[in-house]
Design a protein around this motif. Structure first.
Motif, PDB file in Angstrom:
ATOM      1  N   ARG A  24       0.833  -1.212   0.000  1.00 38.61           N
ATOM      2  CA  ARG A  24       0.000   0.000   0.000  1.00 38.61           C
ATOM      3  C   ARG A  24       0.863   1.255   0.000  1.00 38.61           C
ATOM      4  N   GLU A  65       1.979   1.727  -3.502  1.00 42.87           N
ATOM      5  CA  GLU A  65       0.859   2.185  -4.332  1.00 42.87           C
ATOM      6  C   GLU A  65       0.549   3.658  -4.076  1.00 42.87           C
ATOM      7  N   ASN A  66       0.644   4.072  -2.809  1.00 40.44           N
ATOM      8  CA  ASN A  66       0.300   5.449  -2.453  1.00 40.44           C
ATOM      9  C   ASN A  66       1.351   6.462  -2.876  1.00 40.44           C
ATOM     10  N   LYS A  77      -8.932  -3.877  -0.314  1.00 37.78           N
ATOM     11  CA  LYS A  77      -9.554  -2.918  -1.220  1.00 37.78           C
ATOM     12  C   LYS A  77     -11.081  -3.039  -1.195  1.00 37.78           C
ATOM     13  N   THR A  92      -6.140   1.501  -9.568  1.00 39.36           N
ATOM     14  CA  THR A  92      -4.682   1.492  -9.612  1.00 39.36           C
ATOM     15  C   THR A  92      -4.199   1.472 -11.051  1.00 39.36           C
ATOM     16  N   THR A 110       1.643   0.824 -11.996  1.00 37.90           N
ATOM     17  CA  THR A 110       1.777   0.509 -10.571  1.00 37.90           C
ATOM     18  C   THR A 110       1.516  -0.974 -10.329  1.00 37.90           C
ATOM     19  N   ILE A 111       0.505  -1.526 -11.020  1.00 33.40           N
ATOM     20  CA  ILE A 111       0.210  -2.962 -10.885  1.00 33.40           C
ATOM     21  C   ILE A 111       1.408  -3.797 -11.332  1.00 33.40           C
ATOM     22  N   LEU A 114       4.138  -3.512  -8.623  1.00 30.95           N
ATOM     23  CA  LEU A 114       3.797  -4.300  -7.429  1.00 30.95           C
ATOM     24  C   LEU A 114       3.974  -5.792  -7.702  1.00 30.95           C
TER      25      LEU A 114
END
Length: 665
Positions: free
Chosen positions: A214, A217-218, A428, A577, A581-582, A585
C-alpha cells in the motif's frame, strides 16, 4: 529488603536493562516475536548464574511484548502477535501527527499493566493456580468461541465480512497434522503443508507485507518532495499530559489489566487474545463507539495494559504448576529447566532465593521498561519521517527475514508473500486482517477443546450436559451470546440508518456484476469443499464442516445484500490502480519470492534500489541516484553485519553463490 538491595546492585540492574533493551528491539522488528526472543536468548544463559539468566529472559519477555507496539503505532504493523489490537487506534493517531503521544500512552499503559501482573504473580499465585486448573477442555472451547465471536465487532466495516475473514482464518489454521489423530489434513499432497502454516509468517503476511504494498501504491498519490507520505510528529505533547491521559481513563486501564490477568492465567491463550478481548470489551461498553478506529486513546491503553498484564498472569501457572500460560512462557519453562530448576512447590522451597529474586526482579524490570521506553520514544517517533520509498522495501526486507528465521524454511516466505498479496487485494473491498488473524490463532484452540469435550462428554454420559455445566462454562456462554446479540443489534441499527438514507431495490442484475460473480464462485467453492471434507474421519471433519457451513451462510447473506442493491462497492477512477503501478507491485512480489534463487542480501539490495528508483523515474526531484545507491548498499551492509556477522542467522545465499562455491571446491 535484602532481595531489593540485591536487585539494585549494578550487575543485576545491567542484566535487566540489557534484557529490556534487547526485548524492545526484538519486539519492534516485525516477525521477531517475544517467543523467538526468549528462545534465541536461552543459549546465552547457559554460562550465566541462574538468577542472571532468569532476569535476562524476564527483561526480554517484557520488553518484547511492549516493543511490538512500536511498529504497530508507527506503521500499522504489529511487531508481535500481542500488538494486533494496538494497530486499531495507534496507527490512526500516528496519521494525525500524534505518534509520540501514542507511544507514550503505550509505554505508560504497558508499565502499569505489567506491574499489576507482577503484583498478582507475587501475592496471588496459589489462588490463581487453582483457578487455572479448573479450565478444562470445555472451558477452553468456550473461551475460544467467545474470542471468535469478537471477530464480528473487532474492526470497522461489515460484521458479515469480518466473520467471513474469521472463518477463512480458521480454515487456514487447519492445514497440516491434525492434533488429535496425528494425520495430515488439507495438505493437497504437498509435503510443505504437513507442518502447517507458521503463525509468525501468517501474521506478517496479513499485516506487514500488504502495508508495504500500500505504501508503494500510495507513492503515486503525492506531490514531489524530499519526503512523501510522511506523518508529521510536530504536535506538541508533554509526558505529564500522557500520564494524566492514562489515569483519566481508569476504565480502559483497569479493564485491560483485569482481562490480561485472567487470560494470562488461563493456559494457552496468550497476549494476542488478551489485548483483542480487552479492546473489544472496552468498545462494547463505551458510550462513544464511533470514536474507535479513529485514534482513540482508550483503545491503546486497554490493549497495551492487557498484553503486558498477561505476562505476569502467564507466569502464575508456569511457576506454580509447570503449566505454561502462553507460548513464550513455555519457552521460559525450558530456561528454568536448563538451570536445574523445576516449577512447582519445590521452586519456592529448594530454590527460594533464586525464585524470589526473579519475582521481585520482574517488578523492577517494569520500571526499567518505563524509563528505557520513554527515552527511546524521542528517537523512535522520528521514524515516521523516513520516506516511504525507503520504508516500504525496509518493511519487506524485515518481513522476509522474520518469516524465514522462525523455522529457517523458505516455504514460510512463500506463504507470507502469497497471504500478503491476497490480503492487499481483499483490503480494497473492506476486508480487515484482524479477523483473519484472530480466526487463525483461536481456531486450533476451539477445535481441540471441542473434540476433547466430546470425548469426555461421551464417557460422562451426555455431551450437551458436559459442555453446558459449570460456572465458568455458563459465564463464557453468556458472554458469547451477549457478543452475538450486540453484533446483531448493531447490524439492525446500521440497516435502519441505510433505509433512512435511500430505498433498497430488489435487483437480480447485481449478480452479473464482478462482485456478484465473485460471491457466487466463492459459494460454489465452499460447497465443493464441504462435499470433499465429508469423506474425512469424524474427528478431522467435524470442525471444518461447521466452519464451512457458517462460511456458506455468510456468503449467502452477502449475495442477498447484493441482490437488495445495498452492498455494491464501486471503484472510482481515483481509486483505480494504474497499470504501471500494478506491474511494479507484481515485480516486487515476484522478487520477494525469489529468496532461494537470488539470496537474501541480493534480494534486499534489489528491493532497496528498485522502489526509490521507480519513484525517481516518475519524480526526478525527490532524490538522486547517488543517494539511492548509497542508502541501499548501506542498509544491505548493516543487515549483513547484524544478521550474519553478529547474530549468525543462517540465511539463503542464493543459487549463483551456491554454484560459485561448488566450482571453487
Amino acid at each position: 529488603m535484602d532481595i531489593f538491595l540485591q536487585l539494585f546492585e549494578p550487575v543485576n540492574l545491567f542484566v535487566m536493562a540489557i534484557g529490556v533493551l534487547l526485548g524492545i528491539i526484538i519486539g519492534a522488528l516485525p516477525g521477531l516475536t517475544p517467543t523467538m526472543g526468549v528462545a534465541m536468548a536461552i543459549p546465552f544463559t547457559f554460562s550465566l548464574p541462574a538468577e542472571y539468566g532468569l532476569l535476562l529472559l524476564g527483561g526480554i519477555y517484557s520488553g518484547a511484548v511492549y516493543g511490538g507496539s512500536i511498529p504497530a503505532i508507527l506503521f500499522n504493523i504489529p511487531g508481535a502477535p500481542a500488538s494486533v489490537a494496538t494497530t486499531f487506534e495507534g496507527y490512526p493517531m500516528a496519521q494525525k501527527g500524534e505518534a509520540k503521544k501514542a507511544l507514550e500512552l503505550s509505554t505508560i499503559s504497558s508499565t502499569i499493566g505489567g506491574i499489576l501482573g507482577m503484583l498478582l504473580l507475587l501475592y496471588f499465585a496459589p489462588v490463581f493456580s487453582d483457578f487455572s486448573l479448573r479450565f478444562g477442555a470445555t472451558e477452553n472451547f468456550w473461551i475460544a468461541i467467545f474470542g471468535i465471536t469478537i471477530i464480528a465487532v473487532i474492526s470497522d466495516g461489515s460484521s458479515i465480512k469480518n466473520m467471513i475473514g474469521g472463518a477463512v482464518g480458521i480454515l487456514i489454521s487447519m492445514i497440516g497434522i491434525h492434533s488429535m489423530t496425528g494425520m495430515p489434513r488439507f495438505t493437497f499432497g504437498m509435503s510443505s503443508f504437513v507442518g502447517g502454516l507458521n503463525v509468525v509468517s501468517i501474521l506478517i503476511g496479513l499485516f506487514a507485507f500488504p502495508q508495504a504494498l500500500r505504501l508503494i501504491e500510495n507513492l503515486r498519490n503525492h506531490q514531489q518532495g524530499s519526503q512523501i507520505y510522511r506523518y508529521s510528529s510536530s504536535k506538541k505533547t508533554s509526558l505529564l499530559s500522557s500520564f494524566a491521559d492514562v489515569f483519566k481513563n481508569l476504565k480502559a486501564l483497569s479493564l485491560g489489566s483485569i482481562v490480561g490477568l485472567i487470560v494470562g492465567v488461563a493456559p494457552g491463550a496468550g497476549g494476542n487474545v488478551a489485548s483483542i478481548m480487552a479492546y473489544n470489551e472496552l468498545k462494547r461498553f463505551s458510550k462513544n463507539k464511533e470514536a474507535f478506529g479513529k485514534g482513540n486513546k482508550e483503545g491503546i491503553i486497554a490493549s497495551e495494559s492487557a498484553n503486558n498484564a498477561e505476562v505476569g498472569g502467564a507466569l502464575i501457572p508456569l511457576l506454580t504448576l509447570g503449566i505454561p500460560g502462553s507460548p513464550t512462557s513455555a519457552i521460559f519453562l525450558g530456561g528454568l529447566m536448563i538451570h536445574g530448576i523445576w516449577p512447582g512447590r519445590d521452586l519456592f522451597v529448594q530454590h527460594a532465593e533464586v525464585a524470589n529474586l526473579f519475582l521481585y526482579g520482574m517488578l523492577v524490570i517494569q520500571i526499567l521498561l518505563l524509563l528505557i521506553g520513554l527515552i527511546a520514544i524521542r528517537y523512535l517517533s522520528k521514524l515516521v519521517n523516513v520516506p516511504n520509498y525507503f520504508m516500504a522495501p525496509v518493511i519487506i526486507s524485515f518481513s522476509i527475514i522474520g518469516a524465514y528465521t522462525t523455522q529457517n524454511n523458505t516455504f514460510d516466505i512463500y506463504s507470507m508473500v502469497i497471504i500478503g498479496i491476497f490480503m492487499y487485494l481483499f483490503q480494497k473491498f473492506d476486508f480487515s486482517p484482524a479477523p483473519v488473524a484472530l480466526g487463525f490463532i483461536l481456531g486450533p484452540i476451539a477445535e481441540e477443546g471441542l473434540l476433547q469435550g466430546i470425548a469426555l462428554g461421551e464417557s460422562d454420559g451426555s455431551i450437551f450436559h458436559y459442555f453446558t455445566t459449570g460456572i465458568y462454562n455458563w459465564i463464557l456462554i453468556s458472554l458469547t451470546i451477549l457478543t452475538i446479540s450486540y453484533s446483531l443489534w448493531q447490524s439492525f441499527k446500521k440497516k435502519d440508518r441505510i433505509k433512512e438514507k435511500r430505498d433498497i431495490s430488489f435487483s437480480l442484475d447485481s449478480l452479473l456484476t464482478w462482485q456478484g460473480i465473485s460471491w457466487l464462485i466463492f459459494s460454489v467453492l465452499t460447497l465443493v469443499a464441504i462435499y470433499n471434507v465429508r469423506s474425512l474421519a469424524f474427528e478431522m471433519k467435524l470442525f471444518p464442516l461447521i466452519t464451512l457451513s457458517l462460511l456458506l451462510l455468510f456468503n449467502m447473506i452477502q449475495i442477498v445484500k447484493l441482490i437488495l442493491n445495498s452492498h455494491i462497492k464501486r471503484i472510482t477512477d481515483h481509486e483505480r490502480t494504474p497499470l504501471n503501478t500494478i506491474y511494479f507491485l507484481t515485480f516486487i512480489s515476484v522478487i520477494s519470492l525469489l529468496t532461494d534463487i537470488l539470496g537474501f542480501y541480493t534480494q534486499v539490495l534489489i528491493l532497496m534500489i528498485s522502489v526509490p528508483f521507480y519513484v525517481y523515474l516518475q519524480r526526478k526531484r525527490i532524490t538522486n541516484l547517488y543517494q539511492i545507491m548509497f542508502i541501499s548498499t548501506s542498509f544491505t551492509l548493516i543487515m549483513y553485519l547484524v544478521f550474519s556477522g553478529l547474530i549468525k542467522v543462517p540465511l539463503p545465499s542464493g543459487l549463483a553463490l551456491n554454484l560459485l562455491n561448488f566450482f571453487l571446491r
